[in-house]
Motif scaffolding. Structure first.
Motif, PDB file in Angstrom:
ATOM      1  N   LEU A  11       0.871  -1.174   0.000  1.00 19.41           N
ATOM      2  CA  LEU A  11       0.000   0.000   0.000  1.00 19.41           C
ATOM      3  C   LEU A  11       0.910   1.227   0.000  1.00 19.41           C
ATOM      4  N   SER A  12       0.712   2.083  -0.962  1.00 21.26           N
ATOM      5  CA  SER A  12       1.519   3.299  -1.020  1.00 21.26           C
ATOM      6  C   SER A  12       0.983   4.318  -0.018  1.00 21.26           C
ATOM      7  N   ASP A  13       1.764   5.343   0.247  1.00 19.90           N
ATOM      8  CA  ASP A  13       1.303   6.428   1.112  1.00 19.90           C
ATOM      9  C   ASP A  13       0.040   7.059   0.531  1.00 19.90           C
ATOM     10  N   GLN A  14       0.003   7.181  -0.790  1.00 21.24           N
ATOM     11  CA  GLN A  14      -1.172   7.736  -1.469  1.00 21.24           C
ATOM     12  C   GLN A  14      -2.391   6.838  -1.262  1.00 21.24           C
ATOM     13  N   ASP A  15      -2.195   5.512  -1.360  1.00 18.24           N
ATOM     14  CA  ASP A  15      -3.303   4.568  -1.125  1.00 18.24           C
ATOM     15  C   ASP A  15      -3.859   4.743   0.286  1.00 18.24           C
ATOM     16  N   ILE A  16      -2.980   4.836   1.266  1.00 17.36           N
ATOM     17  CA  ILE A  16      -3.409   4.975   2.663  1.00 17.36           C
ATOM     18  C   ILE A  16      -4.146   6.296   2.864  1.00 17.36           C
ATOM     19  N   THR A  17      -3.639   7.358   2.256  1.00 19.81           N
ATOM     20  CA  THR A  17      -4.309   8.659   2.339  1.00 19.81           C
ATOM     21  C   THR A  17      -5.713   8.575   1.742  1.00 19.81           C
ATOM     22  N   GLU A  18      -5.830   7.929   0.594  1.00 20.92           N
ATOM     23  CA  GLU A  18      -7.132   7.798  -0.058  1.00 20.92           C
ATOM     24  C   GLU A  18      -8.080   6.912   0.749  1.00 20.92           C
ATOM     25  N   LEU A  19      -7.571   5.830   1.330  1.00 21.04           N
ATOM     26  CA  LEU A  19      -8.403   4.951   2.157  1.00 21.04           C
ATOM     27  C   LEU A  19      -8.896   5.682   3.404  1.00 21.04           C
ATOM     28  N   ARG A  20      -8.012   6.450   4.014  1.00 18.05           N
ATOM     29  CA  ARG A  20      -8.431   7.239   5.189  1.00 18.05           C
ATOM     30  C   ARG A  20      -9.502   8.258   4.803  1.00 18.05           C
ATOM     31  N   ALA A  21      -9.362   8.842   3.629  1.00 13.28           N
ATOM     32  CA  ALA A  21     -10.370   9.802   3.165  1.00 13.28           C
ATOM     33  C   ALA A  21     -11.715   9.105   2.947  1.00 13.28           C
ATOM     34  N   SER A  28     -18.667  10.697   7.843  1.00 12.49           N
ATOM     35  CA  SER A  28     -19.411  11.959   7.714  1.00 12.49           C
ATOM     36  C   SER A  28     -20.849  11.702   7.259  1.00 12.49           C
ATOM     37  N   LYS A  29     -21.072  10.610   6.532  1.00 11.90           N
ATOM     38  CA  LYS A  29     -22.425  10.244   6.117  1.00 11.90           C
ATOM     39  C   LYS A  29     -23.185   9.513   7.227  1.00 11.90           C
ATOM     40  N   LEU A  30     -22.461   9.096   8.261  1.00 12.03           N
ATOM     41  CA  LEU A  30     -23.053   8.338   9.370  1.00 12.03           C
ATOM     42  C   LEU A  30     -22.778   9.026  10.709  1.00 12.03           C
ATOM     43  N   PRO A  31     -23.159  10.296  10.849  1.00  7.92           N
ATOM     44  CA  PRO A  31     -22.819  11.031  12.080  1.00  7.92           C
ATOM     45  C   PRO A  31     -23.546  10.506  13.315  1.00  7.92           C
ATOM     46  N   PHE A  32     -24.537   9.666  13.116  1.00  4.81           N
ATOM     47  CA  PHE A  32     -25.325   9.122  14.221  1.00  4.81           C
ATOM     48  C   PHE A  32     -24.704   7.872  14.843  1.00  4.81           C
ATOM     49  N   LEU A  33     -23.591   7.376  14.284  1.00  8.03           N
ATOM     50  CA  LEU A  33     -22.969   6.164  14.829  1.00  8.03           C
ATOM     51  C   LEU A  33     -22.584   6.367  16.291  1.00  8.03           C
ATOM     52  N   ARG A  34     -22.780   5.336  17.077  1.00  9.58           N
ATOM     53  CA  ARG A  34     -22.458   5.384  18.500  1.00  9.58           C
ATOM     54  C   ARG A  34     -21.609   4.179  18.869  1.00  9.58           C
ATOM     55  N   ASN A  35     -20.901   4.307  19.971  1.00 11.21           N
ATOM     56  CA  ASN A  35     -20.073   3.233  20.494  1.00 11.21           C
ATOM     57  C   ASN A  35     -20.633   2.830  21.851  1.00 11.21           C
ATOM     58  N   LEU A  36     -20.954   1.554  22.023  1.00 10.86           N
ATOM     59  CA  LEU A  36     -21.512   1.066  23.276  1.00 10.86           C
ATOM     60  C   LEU A  36     -20.423   0.476  24.158  1.00 10.86           C
TER      61      LEU A  36
END
Length: 159
Positions: A11-21, A28-36
């Motif tokens: 995995l290149s640095d670019q791949d990791i950056t893109e995966l993190r994005a 950001s599409k799931l702002p309602f997620l919670r951790n129990l």
């Protein structure tokens, strides 16, 4: 002989950056997620396969017989929760499969690394037993990972 190349990838640095994005975009599409907490997981009632039919009946009765809905129940919010749950279930399995594949891949990678480490350790141990220069110091350092080995050095083991 173990297969040390079940996974051979980079995995290149670019791949990791893109995966993190991508992860950030999903979150950001799931702002309602919670951790129990573990305790919360134990205590919460669960709507599973066996209770979905019950929920469907209650949903129908809430509509046809609203006079029995307790005052503290916001039926619009319950409807909203049902809709979100249905939509969430539509893609949850894909994320779970991805997470499982990632976890399995980490297990394979860890296994390949550890098997290579153990092969090296055995080679160093054998070299130390034979008195190969420099091997004893490496063996003494690495053998601390295996404290139940009797505490004998390779030199004392052959003496």
């Amino acid at each position: 002989m173990p297969d040390f190349k079940r996974i051979s990838a980079e995995l290149s640095d670019q791949d990791i950056t893109e995966l993190r994005a991508l992860v950030v975009a999903a979150r950001s599409k799931l702002p309602f997620l919670r951790n129990l907490t573990t305790q919360e997981r134990k205590e919460l009632a669960k709507l599973g396969d066996k209770t979905v039919g019950f929920d469907e009946k209650v949903q129908a009765y809430m509509v046809t017989n609203p006079e029995f809905v307790p005052g503290f129940i916001d039926t619009a919010e319950v409807h909203k929760d049902r809709l979100l749950r249905t939509r969430f279930m539509g893609f949850l399995s894909e994320f779970m499969t991805l997470a499982e594949h990632m976890d399995d891949t980490m297990t394979i990678l860890g296994s390949e690394i550890l098997m290579a480490d153990l092969a090296y350790y055995q080679s160093v141990r054998e070299a130390a037993k034979r008195g190969v220069p420099g091997a004893q110091q490496i063996y003494d350092d690495l053998r601390t990972r295996f404290p139940g080995g009797g505490g004998r050095t390779a030199a004392s083991a052959t003496a």
